[in-house]
Each structure stands twice: as structure tokens, then as C-alpha cells.
Design a protein around this motif. Structure first.
Motif, short mmCIF file in Angstrom:
data_model
loop_
_atom_site.label_atom_id
_atom_site.label_comp_id
_atom_site.label_asym_id
_atom_site.label_seq_id
_atom_site.Cartn_x
_atom_site.Cartn_y
_atom_site.Cartn_z
N PRO A 256 -18.35 17.54 10.77
CA PRO A 256 -18.59 18.78 11.52
C PRO A 256 -19.09 18.56 12.94
O PRO A 256 -18.98 19.47 13.77
N ARG A 257 -19.63 17.39 13.25
CA ARG A 257 -20.15 17.13 14.60
C ARG A 257 -19.13 16.42 15.48
O ARG A 257 -19.45 16.05 16.62
N GLU A 258 -17.93 16.23 14.98
CA GLU A 258 -16.89 15.56 15.76
C GLU A 258 -16.01 16.62 16.42
O GLU A 258 -15.16 17.24 15.79
N ARG A 305 -11.25 30.50 17.30
CA ARG A 305 -12.61 30.25 16.81
C ARG A 305 -12.86 28.76 16.62
O ARG A 305 -13.94 28.25 16.95
N THR A 306 -11.84 28.06 16.10
CA THR A 306 -12.00 26.62 15.88
C THR A 306 -12.13 25.88 17.20
O THR A 306 -12.93 24.95 17.34
N ARG A 312 -18.32 24.04 21.78
CA ARG A 312 -19.78 24.12 21.68
C ARG A 312 -20.42 22.75 21.47
O ARG A 312 -21.61 22.56 21.76
N LEU A 313 -19.65 21.79 20.98
CA LEU A 313 -20.19 20.45 20.77
C LEU A 313 -20.26 19.65 22.06
O LEU A 313 -20.84 18.56 22.09
N ARG A 318 -8.89 14.57 24.19
CA ARG A 318 -7.48 14.93 24.36
C ARG A 318 -7.02 16.01 23.39
O ARG A 318 -6.20 16.87 23.74
N TRP A 319 -7.55 16.02 22.16
CA TRP A 319 -7.08 17.01 21.20
C TRP A 319 -7.56 18.40 21.57
O TRP A 319 -6.84 19.39 21.39
N GLN A 320 -8.77 18.50 22.10
CA GLN A 320 -9.24 19.80 22.57
C GLN A 320 -8.40 20.30 23.74
O GLN A 320 -8.11 21.50 23.86
N LEU A 321 -7.99 19.39 24.62
CA LEU A 321 -7.16 19.79 25.76
C LEU A 321 -5.78 20.23 25.31
O LEU A 321 -5.22 21.21 25.82
N HIS A 322 -5.20 19.51 24.33
CA HIS A 322 -3.92 19.97 23.77
C HIS A 322 -4.07 21.38 23.20
O HIS A 322 -3.20 22.24 23.39
N ALA A 323 -5.16 21.61 22.48
CA ALA A 323 -5.38 22.92 21.89
C ALA A 323 -5.59 23.98 22.97
O ALA A 323 -5.13 25.13 22.83
#
Length: 436
Positions: A256-258, A305-306, A312-313, A318-323
């Protein structure tokens, strides 16, 4: 063609998936006269069970035995036994449990024949193998296959094979490598796991951080492989796509913290939300032409939401940027209303983490929308040595050439893209564009 280029280009326990693409199963023979329908039903049931259960069974046996090769071989033997017996006796009431028990007995028999494993008989005899309802059994196996003692190429190939059940051919497509090279990587990786005693567990601290990105890459490739299957239409392999989406959720819930785990899960949710508009009556509809009213609003909300949970972390990747790029497309009411400057900015940020040719090809599509086809074509042409065998490189290039009025070159590029794809929906799309 403003192609919706995958994040990662699309891709023996895995022999069942390979044979299912050919229309059969490992060891299959022509059924006797009069048994065709019954045999087809049992073969179909077996293919479904293997897809849903084989990864879990391999993971559980590997955890008990500490031997991935033995686990895979035992499951493969069980599949061959099921093929023969289910055709004769019918599909058992609990086919997954049947396959699990058969694989367990095969492992026991092999161990009895090898004195080196006698001390592990007690472990296996008392081991329990997971049911379909248990969601975390494959996670330790994924991290074990992504051990730094293995080369990155071997890590990816072995995980896709042992955990996800992809065939050598599928992995070759997913990694833009030859089937021979992929097979050699898998063999070498399994030998090294056995020789080095690599543990099958989820690591902690820095070890986990080092391996997490490859684990997420494997899940992404698994999702991409579910789409545009060779020889079929535009409909996705929903079981494989659902399995990848489920697995991304498992990783995110277990860690959950990743932030990056949540980023990948958000990305796949965005893609899944568009599925109803992407494939219509077996035909492929490009992102710019999709009826956005058919996008799944509930999945889009969950994806947002995801992605917010990842943000928030406060650890970008790169995966957050793709999203985030996928979110830009999801937020636009039409292709013309897309904030292409923001998309291009996000791709520029992404290049700090990932300068792979496929990412740069995706960026070129956004670059064309912001700065025009001349700059975009120059970027695409610079990728020729890396992507000349990738059909979407030729398709994107054809689109840009056509925008510049270089129709003869565009036609040649489309014809090359046609040669390089086996998916029938993509072929029909290219043929229609050539006809226009």
C-alpha cells in the motif's frame, strides 16, 4: 493513424496457451469419430482451468519445493493427463482441484525417483495448494522470478512464462525478441534459480524497491498481450486481461505504500474502462474515433481515485505518469478537445524515467498534435533501428507521411505494417485505410 499504442508492445506449463492458439492442447490428437463435441467441451474447459489456475499451482508447488522447474513440469504433466482423462470420463466436478491434485502427485512421483529431494517429501505431503479465491499466492513467485541474479530479459521472460502462463511466441511478441532467444532465456533462468537457490518470496526494503518496477512491467505486458491476439478480431482475451487487472490490484493492496503499484493499477483501470468502445462488433476502433459514451464511468472513477492515492504518496514514477496521460484522454470530451500540450508535457516528464523506443513512439503521436507532423516524423524516423520490426511504428509513420502529402511512402509504410501484424482487426483497419 493516431494509433492507441500500447504502453508495452503486445507478447511447458505454458504449452496449453500456445496450443490453444493453434486450436488444440498439448498432446492433442484428432478425436475419434463421434466424440468431437464432447472432446471440444472438455478441451475448452481444460484450457480455461489452465489459464485460471496454472499460475497459482506453479507458485504453490514452487514455494513448497523450492524448485520452479519441477513445479512447471509437474503441472505440464497434469495438463496432459487431464486432456486424456477428461475426454474419456468427462469434466470433473472441481476441475481446478483435479489439476492441482494431479500436479501434486506428479511432483511426489518425481521426488521419489530422486533421492536428493527425499527430505522435501514431508513438506510437500503437508502442503496446501491455493484455491481460486486466494489472491496472493503468485506474488512471491513474481518477485522470485525478478531476482537481480537474473538478467532483465530473463526476468521478464521467466515471469511471463511461469507466473502468467504466456507462451514462448507470446513473450517473443511482447518483448520484440525471437522465439528462440526467449526460449534460451527461460531455460538459463530456471537453471540459475535452481543453482543459486534463489528464494521465492517478497523481499523487503531496497531489494523490493529494485524489483518492483519489473514486477509492474510484467503485469503491464500481460495486459497488453490480452489485446490484438494473432489470428483473431479486436475482442480482447478477457480472462487474461481480467487476470492482469486483478494481479495489479493484488500488488497494490499488498504494497500500500508503493506509489508505483497504485500507478500501474490506475493505468490498467483507465484502459479497461475504454474496452467497450475500443472493440465494437469485432472491429478495432482507434482512440480518436471511439464513442466516449461507451466508456465505463464507474471504472474511470475508480481509476481516478487510484491515481490520486498514488499521488498522495508523493513518490513519482513512470507508471503514475502513464496513468496521468491516460487520465488526460479520459477527461477529454473528444479527441479534438484533448489537452495535447499537457499530454506532451507528461511524456517529456516520462522520458526522465523511461526512454524506451515505445514510449518515444507514443510521445511522437502527441508531438504531432502539438507541433505538427514534420517534427513528429523526424522523431519516429530516429527510432527505425529499434522498431523496424514493430507494426505500429510503420502505422504511425504512415499516418504522419499521409499528413505531409507523401502518399506513396505512406502506402508503403501501411503495407509493411500489414505484413507485420497477424491480428485480423488490425489488418482490416489498415486495408480500409489503404482503400481510402
Amino acid at each position: 493513424m493516431t494509433a492507441e499504442v500500447p504502453t508495452t508492445p503486445p507478447g511447458d506449463a505454458a504449452a496449453t496457451r500456445e496450443a490453444s492458439e493453434r486450436g488444440g492442447l498439448p498432446g492433442a490428437v484428432d478425436p475419434p469419430a463421434g466424440g468431437g463435441e464432447a472432446h471440444a467441451a472438455s478441451d475448452s474447459a481444460l484450457a480455461r482451468v489452465v489459464r485460471e489456475e496454472s499460475g497459482r499451482i506453479v507458485a504453490a508447488l514452487t514455494a513448497s519445493l523450492g524448485n520452479l522447474d519441477l513445479a512447471e513440469e509437474s503441472v505440464a504433466e497434469a495438463v496432459e493427463e487431464a486432456l486424456r482423462e477428461w475426454r474419456v470420463r468427462g469434466i470433473p466436478p472441481r476441475p481446478g482441484a483435479w489439476l492441482t491434485q494431479a500436479a501434486r502427485h506428479n511432483a511426489l512421483d518425481r521426488m521419489r525417483r530422486d533421492r536428493r529431494y527425499r527430505e522435501k517429501l514431508a513438506l510437500l505431503a503437508g502442503a496446501t495448494v491455493p484455491t481460486a479465491g486466494e489472491v496472493d499466492e503468485r506474488l512471491p513467485l513474481i518477485f522470485g522470478c525478478c531476482h537481480p541474479a537474473l538478467s532483465p530479459d530473463a526476468q521478464l521472460a521467466l515471469t511471463l512464462r511461469a507466473v502468467c502462463g504466456l507462451t514462448t511466441a507470446q513473450i517473443a511478441r511482447a518483448t520484440l525478441a525471437s522465439a528462440t532467444a526467449v526460449g534460451q532465456r527461460i531455460v538459463r533462468a530456471k537453471r540459475k534459480i535452481g543453482a543459486a537457490g534463489i528464494p521465492i518470496r517478497i523481499p523487503e526494503g531496497d531489494d523490493r524497491a529494485d524489483r518492483l518496477d519489473l514486477v509492474l512491467t510484467v503485469v503491464s505486458v500481460m495486459y497488453s498481450e490480452a489485446h490484438l491476439v494473432a489470428g483473431r478480431d479486436a475482442a480482447a482475451d478477457r480472462d487474461l486481461a481480467d487476470d492482469a487487472l486483478w494481479l495489479s490490484g493484488v500488488v497494490a493492496a499488498a504494497l500500500p505504500r508503493e506509489a508505483e503499484a497504485h500507478g500501474l493499477h490506475a493505468l490498467l483501470l483507465f484502459h479497461r474502462a475504454r474496452e467497450g468502445a475500443r472493440a465494437v462488433d469485432g472491429e478495432l476502433v482507434l482512440l480518436g474515433d471511439q464513442d466516449r459514451g461507451r466508456w465505463d464511468a464507474a471504472l474511470l472513477s475508480e481509476a481516478h481515485r487510484t491515481l490520486e492515492s498514488a499521488a498522495r504518496l508523493r513518490r513519482s514514477g513512470r507508471w503514475q505518469l502513464h496513468a496521468a496521460i491516460a487520465a488526460c484522454h479520459a477527461d477529454a470530451s473528444s479527441s479534438a478537445a484533448t489537452d495535447w500540450l499537457q499530454v506532451l508535457t507528461l511524456y517529456d516528464m516520462l522520458l526522465r524515467y523511461d526512454r524506451s523506443p515505445v514510449v518515444r513512439l507514443n510521445r511522437a503521436v502527441a508531438l504531432a498534435a502539438v507541433e505538427g507532423p514534420v517534427e513528429a516524423l523526424a522523431e519516429v524516423d530516429s527510432l527505425e533501428s529499434a522498431l523496424a520490426g514493430y507494426h505500429l511504428w510503420h502505422a504511425v509513420r504512415a499516418h504522419l507521411l499521409r499528413l505531409l502529402g507523401r502518399d506513396a511512402e505512406a502506402t508503403a509504410a501501411d503495407l509493411r505494417a500489414l505484413d507485420l501484424t497477424d491480428n485480423q482487426a488490425e489488418r482490416r483497419l489498415i486495408v480500409a485505410r489503404l482503400a481510402r
